[in-house]
Design a protein around this motif. Sequence first.
Motif, PDB file in Angstrom:
ATOM      1  N   ILE A  95       0.826  -1.220   0.000  1.00 56.75           N
ATOM      2  CA  ILE A  95       0.000   0.000   0.000  1.00 56.75           C
ATOM      3  C   ILE A  95       0.855   1.263   0.000  1.00 56.75           C
ATOM      4  CG2 ILE A  95      -1.923  -1.151   1.154  1.00 56.75           C
ATOM      5  CD1 ILE A  95      -1.175   0.531   3.651  1.00 56.75           C
ATOM      6  N   ALA A  96       2.160   1.117   0.309  1.00 57.89           N
ATOM      7  CA  ALA A  96       3.045   2.288   0.262  1.00 57.89           C
ATOM      8  C   ALA A  96       3.520   2.587  -1.157  1.00 57.89           C
ATOM      9  CB  ALA A  96       4.258   2.062   1.166  1.00 57.89           C
ATOM     10  N   HIS A  97       3.192   1.712  -2.120  1.00 55.24           N
ATOM     11  CA  HIS A  97       3.607   1.943  -3.506  1.00 55.24           C
ATOM     12  C   HIS A  97       2.995   3.246  -4.006  1.00 55.24           C
ATOM     13  CE1 HIS A  97       4.131   1.382  -7.813  1.00 55.24           C
ATOM     14  NE2 HIS A  97       4.980   0.398  -7.546  1.00 55.24           N
ATOM     15  N   PRO A  98       3.773   4.073  -4.695  1.00 57.48           N
ATOM     16  CA  PRO A  98       3.248   5.377  -5.150  1.00 57.48           C
ATOM     17  C   PRO A  98       1.969   5.268  -5.971  1.00 57.48           C
ATOM     18  CG  PRO A  98       5.620   5.257  -5.501  1.00 57.48           C
ATOM     19  CD  PRO A  98       5.199   3.901  -5.039  1.00 57.48           C
ATOM     20  N   TYR A  99       1.856   4.237  -6.804  1.00 58.16           N
ATOM     21  CA  TYR A  99       0.655   4.093  -7.624  1.00 58.16           C
ATOM     22  C   TYR A  99      -0.578   3.819  -6.747  1.00 58.16           C
ATOM     23  CZ  TYR A  99       3.244   3.966 -12.065  1.00 58.16           C
ATOM     24  OH  TYR A  99       4.011   4.285 -13.154  1.00 58.16           O
ATOM     25  N   ILE A 100      -0.417   3.000  -5.715  1.00 59.11           N
ATOM     26  CA  ILE A 100      -1.538   2.719  -4.812  1.00 59.11           C
ATOM     27  C   ILE A 100      -1.905   3.974  -4.028  1.00 59.11           C
ATOM     28  CG2 ILE A 100      -2.291   1.342  -2.825  1.00 59.11           C
ATOM     29  CD1 ILE A 100      -2.093  -0.220  -5.439  1.00 59.11           C
ATOM     30  N   GLN A 101      -0.877   4.690  -3.574  1.00 60.43           N
ATOM     31  CA  GLN A 101      -1.139   5.939  -2.845  1.00 60.43           C
ATOM     32  C   GLN A 101      -1.926   6.926  -3.707  1.00 60.43           C
ATOM     33  OE1 GLN A 101       0.121   6.966   0.589  1.00 60.43           O
ATOM     34  NE2 GLN A 101      -0.181   4.757   0.538  1.00 60.43           N
ATOM     35  N   SER A 102      -1.617   6.956  -4.998  1.00 63.51           N
ATOM     36  CA  SER A 102      -2.304   7.891  -5.888  1.00 63.51           C
ATOM     37  C   SER A 102      -3.761   7.492  -6.119  1.00 63.51           C
ATOM     38  CB  SER A 102      -1.571   7.996  -7.228  1.00 63.51           C
ATOM     39  OG  SER A 102      -1.572   6.750  -7.898  1.00 63.51           O
ATOM     40  N   LEU A 103      -4.097   6.211  -5.909  1.00 64.75           N
ATOM     41  CA  LEU A 103      -5.482   5.758  -6.064  1.00 64.75           C
ATOM     42  C   LEU A 103      -6.354   6.129  -4.870  1.00 64.75           C
ATOM     43  CD1 LEU A 103      -5.095   2.154  -7.582  1.00 64.75           C
ATOM     44  CD2 LEU A 103      -6.021   4.172  -8.726  1.00 64.75           C
ATOM     45  N   PHE A 104      -5.733   6.321  -3.700  1.00 63.18           N
ATOM     46  CA  PHE A 104      -6.499   6.640  -2.497  1.00 63.18           C
ATOM     47  C   PHE A 104      -6.992   8.088  -2.539  1.00 63.18           C
ATOM     48  CE2 PHE A 104      -3.870   3.346   0.041  1.00 63.18           C
ATOM     49  CZ  PHE A 104      -4.783   2.346  -0.284  1.00 63.18           C
ATOM     50  N   LYS A 105      -8.206   8.310  -2.032  1.00 65.25           N
ATOM     51  CA  LYS A 105      -8.726   9.673  -1.907  1.00 65.25           C
ATOM     52  C   LYS A 105      -8.009  10.399  -0.775  1.00 65.25           C
ATOM     53  CE  LYS A 105     -13.339   8.116  -3.347  1.00 65.25           C
ATOM     54  NZ  LYS A 105     -14.724   7.869  -2.866  1.00 65.25           N
ATOM     55  N   THR A 106      -7.782   9.683   0.319  1.00 63.49           N
ATOM     56  CA  THR A 106      -7.072  10.259   1.475  1.00 63.49           C
ATOM     57  C   THR A 106      -5.900   9.340   1.810  1.00 63.49           C
ATOM     58  OG1 THR A 106      -8.577   9.081   2.958  1.00 63.49           O
ATOM     59  CG2 THR A 106      -9.132  11.364   2.408  1.00 63.49           C
ATOM     60  N   PRO A 107      -4.830   9.390   1.006  1.00 64.29           N
ATOM     61  CA  PRO A 107      -3.739   8.409   1.160  1.00 64.29           C
ATOM     62  C   PRO A 107      -3.097   8.395   2.541  1.00 64.29           C
ATOM     63  CG  PRO A 107      -3.115  10.208  -0.329  1.00 64.29           C
ATOM     64  CD  PRO A 107      -4.575  10.326  -0.087  1.00 64.29           C
TER      65      PRO A 107
ATOM     66  N   THR B  54      -2.562  13.638 -16.807  1.00 63.12           N
ATOM     67  CA  THR B  54      -1.685  13.836 -17.976  1.00 63.12           C
ATOM     68  C   THR B  54      -0.260  13.381 -17.657  1.00 63.12           C
ATOM     69  OG1 THR B  54      -2.996  15.841 -18.354  1.00 63.12           O
ATOM     70  CG2 THR B  54      -1.144  15.441 -19.835  1.00 63.12           C
ATOM     71  N   ASP B  55      -0.156  12.078 -17.374  1.00 64.93           N
ATOM     72  CA  ASP B  55       1.150  11.472 -17.070  1.00 64.93           C
ATOM     73  C   ASP B  55       1.486  10.478 -18.179  1.00 64.93           C
ATOM     74  OD1 ASP B  55       3.372  10.211 -16.082  1.00 64.93           O
ATOM     75  OD2 ASP B  55       2.567   9.852 -14.087  1.00 64.93           O
ATOM     76  N   PRO B  56       2.092  10.956 -19.298  1.00 64.85           N
ATOM     77  CA  PRO B  56       2.299  10.075 -20.463  1.00 64.85           C
ATOM     78  C   PRO B  56       3.260   8.924 -20.203  1.00 64.85           C
ATOM     79  CG  PRO B  56       3.431  12.166 -20.781  1.00 64.85           C
ATOM     80  CD  PRO B  56       2.603  12.313 -19.536  1.00 64.85           C
ATOM     81  N   ILE B  57       4.267   9.140 -19.345  1.00 67.80           N
ATOM     82  CA  ILE B  57       5.244   8.064 -19.102  1.00 67.80           C
ATOM     83  C   ILE B  57       4.579   6.897 -18.386  1.00 67.80           C
ATOM     84  CG2 ILE B  57       7.356   7.468 -17.865  1.00 67.80           C
ATOM     85  CD1 ILE B  57       8.376  10.263 -18.412  1.00 67.80           C
ATOM     86  N   SER B  58       3.826   7.206 -17.318  1.00 72.36           N
ATOM     87  CA  SER B  58       3.132   6.135 -16.596  1.00 72.36           C
ATOM     88  C   SER B  58       2.105   5.455 -17.486  1.00 72.36           C
ATOM     89  CB  SER B  58       2.451   6.702 -15.344  1.00 72.36           C
ATOM     90  OG  SER B  58       3.415   7.173 -14.426  1.00 72.36           O
ATOM     91  N   LEU B  59       1.453   6.216 -18.358  1.00 81.19           N
ATOM     92  CA  LEU B  59       0.490   5.626 -19.297  1.00 81.19           C
ATOM     93  C   LEU B  59       1.183   4.661 -20.252  1.00 81.19           C
ATOM     94  CD1 LEU B  59      -1.879   8.601 -20.185  1.00 81.19           C
ATOM     95  CD2 LEU B  59      -2.537   6.444 -19.126  1.00 81.19           C
ATOM     96  N   GLN B  60       2.405   5.013 -20.676  1.00 80.22           N
ATOM     97  CA  GLN B  60       3.153   4.123 -21.579  1.00 80.22           C
ATOM     98  C   GLN B  60       3.493   2.813 -20.876  1.00 80.22           C
ATOM     99  OE1 GLN B  60       3.795   4.616 -24.884  1.00 80.22           O
ATOM    100  NE2 GLN B  60       4.541   2.520 -24.844  1.00 80.22           N
ATOM    101  N   TYR B  61       3.846   2.901 -19.585  1.00 78.78           N
ATOM    102  CA  TYR B  61       4.090   1.685 -18.813  1.00 78.78           C
ATOM    103  C   TYR B  61       2.842   0.799 -18.820  1.00 78.78           C
ATOM    104  CZ  TYR B  61       8.106   4.217 -16.775  1.00 78.78           C
ATOM    105  OH  TYR B  61       9.268   4.925 -16.575  1.00 78.78           O
ATOM    106  N   LEU B  62       1.684   1.430 -18.593  1.00 80.57           N
ATOM    107  CA  LEU B  62       0.434   0.666 -18.514  1.00 80.57           C
ATOM    108  C   LEU B  62       0.070   0.042 -19.863  1.00 80.57           C
ATOM    109  CD1 LEU B  62      -1.778   2.929 -16.229  1.00 80.57           C
ATOM    110  CD2 LEU B  62      -0.368   0.982 -15.583  1.00 80.57           C
ATOM    111  N   VAL B  63       0.410   0.721 -20.958  1.00 75.12           N
ATOM    112  CA  VAL B  63       0.154   0.161 -22.291  1.00 75.12           C
ATOM    113  C   VAL B  63       0.877  -1.182 -22.437  1.00 75.12           C
ATOM    114  CG1 VAL B  63       0.650   0.451 -24.749  1.00 75.12           C
ATOM    115  CG2 VAL B  63      -0.332   2.343 -23.451  1.00 75.12           C
TER     116      VAL B  63
END
Length: 915
Positions: free
Chosen positions: A367-379, A447-456
């Motif tokens: 849950i400390a992963h930055p991507y998971i933290q970004s999904l939380f409303k109140t991380p 608008t995070d194109p690098i992370s979007l490229q990872y997800l692709v």
Amino acid sequence: MQSFLEEVVADIIHTAQISDDLVLVVPSKRAGVFLLQQFSKVTKTASFAPTIVTIEEFVKQLSGLRYASGTQLIFELYHVYQELHKEEAESFYSFSKWGNTLLQDFNEIDRYLIPPQEIFSYLSAIQETNHWYVQPNKTPMIESYIRFWKSLKPLYDAFKDHLTQLGVGYQGMIYRKAEENIGEFATSIQPHSHFFIGFNALNAAESSIIQTLLSKEKATVYWDIDPCFLKDHLHDAGLFIRSYLKQWPYYSANAPKGPAPTYHSQKNIRIVGVPKNVSQAKYVGALLEELQDSDRHALKNTAVVLGNEHLLNPVLNSMPASISNINVTMGYPVANTPAASLFNEFIALYVTPQYKGWYYNDLLSFIAHPYIQSLFKTPQKTTSELAGSIKEKNWVYITPQHIQQLSSEDMEVLSLLFSKDYTSPTALLNACDTLLLLLKDLFTSETDPISLQYLVQFHVVFNELKEYMATYDFIKDLKSFQSLYKELLAIETIDFYGEPLEGVQLMGMLESRNLDFETVIITSVNEGVLPSGKTNSSFIPFDLKKEFKLPTYKEKDAVYTYHFYRLLQRARNVYLLYNTEADVLEGGEKSRFITQLLTDDSGEKNISHVVALPAMELPVQENEIIAKDLSVLTVLQERAQKGFSPTFLSQYIRNPIDFYKKYVLGIQEAVNVEEVIAANTFGTVIHSCMEALYTPFIGSQLSPDKLKKLFPDIPRVVKEHYKEHYPNVSLESGQNLIAYHVIQRYIEKFITSEIKESSKHTIELLALEEPFKTSLAIPTVDFPVFLRGTLDRVDKKDGVLRILDYKTGNAKNSEVEITDWESLISDPDKGKAFQLLCYALMYSQKHQPEAFEAAIIPFRNQEAGLLTFAFKESVGKSPKNTSITANTMDLFREQLVQLIETICNQQEAFVAKQL
């Protein structure tokens, strides 16, 4: 100086008509790009460019088959393996551990045109010999083992037939098929229409194909090598080409094309030792900036060759901002992206099921992963609430039910991440897909194109997983699913886009084939990297490889040697970086290539050898000093009113700065989950159990009969108090079960010793866990000061009063014996003697006994007996005085008053002690 490709293009234009019928075969696509650029430079009129193909593309055209991906091959091989072995077949997860090695061996056998029947017969015979023993009957395991080796030939044949029906093949199979078709192909092409450029280590199929075309005058070969390596029969750089020139019939009557004397031209070679890999990356960045400052055009003809390709990310991050053009020929591994770490952790949570739940550290890390933290409303709130509950309730293992107890605004995300339903590969894959879509929506809005490229790229991986799982029914368990996921992830890369012919060229060793640069920087020139050493991922033994002329580590080293020296041939400035800190993971000592350079005839080469170290300044050690202000005195006054404890005072003796941080600032040690009972909790449980067992005896005399009746109650009492002080743990297995039995054993041993003592002596129990608080007169302190503490046990033995303190940690006689009173407040090692005398002072001020003793009961080493406080005139075997009298208390009180005056004196700063 002309580059190799310039020389080749000049010769081709001179000898052949340039058109698309002309086929140029090169080792890599990179070489093809530079070759085409060279044609465009020298061609004066418009014309069709020659057809440029890599050797793999050329061989594929010859064979009529398509290359299958590594993942498809392992699936098809397992499918054939299952059909042959039926119910005896291993699971896909077990098979995947050795299937790739088998595929690699099939590949080598075909690439080197080895008769399969011969080599498989040899291999099974060798294995049977290796497992020969005297008993007439083999065990079922040995029988199964021998049966497996005998089944390799049928598996090989069935696998090739299966792939042929699909119209695909692995590399070796395609090469063998191409070699079979080369005769027919040679009759259908024009003379001298094919050119093979810059090859070195050819497998048997490639060698046969090229020789056939040479013998029919349909091809020309250009070798990229200096004649000095051909003449030196011991130099590995010329090992392969020397053998071709000697063994191929064509060269008995024809001279080789390409070899040019360039290696001994003027060169500046700088060998640089740099500690660790990241420092090499930093050095590369600084070196490129220095080269650019000296000549702004220098980087146009500069290459950085990574001996260890894992350095790609550090090198890219070390590039100076002033360098705008960098061309990377390697793809960035998807496995190194943040998205990879996220899905790796997510899948790992479910692959190894815990009937108790998820291990708390794995869950908190996830849950400390930055991507998971970004999904939380109140991380911050969600993370702290979950971490707080884990620590407060001592959850070593967390279940979905534990998660549902939280009152978080992010429960929807938490429910997706932590579910009891992901027990099948399909369910877990669907959960990964859902998580990926949530992240996609998030990164699209941000608008995070690098992370979007990872997800692709992960979308590609998950789609492939769905396809394979739909086609094949043997992905039935989560371990097989994880194995397949890792297989797909390992081959996925994110390609860099840019101008391939501009700026600094950043590449691996193999991408450098056929290319020449004025300045070359090679990293990781260490043994185990360049060359890579004796790695052997094969079922075929070394002797059998030698017999059938398959490549071994000797040939592999020769390949690296050729590429290394080929890079140096036409370069003018060479920088060889090696790691000075040799270790197993990052390579051994500096490479033999460096030693060889330093000892060879250098010709016109100017070689320097330096070790680069970062500028370092050792900080001057200064004692930490903290002045006391009024706020500090206010805190001390409040604590003095409540009462200074022996532990409180001992902390100041040990280190005043730690005392200040803990007791003045209130900085406590972090609360952690106790996976195994902590030392302080262990001691608390023993104190609590001893009080529960001995309380009925207060005010009475101990007897063997009374004490023996305690034994049946010990397990129950220990269990109750263990659960009370250390809840939410299982005592059924593991270290906690061991600790539980150790506590029982300690108590049983103590009671056993008490039974012996009470049979010989009169022991009267006076008090247990009795709290004390006594005032102290401190002349220079203008506020009340109290000393407080709890005495573990007070008794009388044969009329002698004893104050006893339980200790479950290490304790020694030297810690309770003193030779001068000043050591009590100056030597931290006398802390146990100091604490005993504090307890003695509190007891004596209330009860005023004439003489008594104070001692420690060492539960860890009960055989040593009581550790009794004693004063000695000198160190050594001088007589001990264990009796504590009014005079003893006066002498101790002097030291105690001095200590408290120092603590409460505003002019006495807190000064750190060097421990």
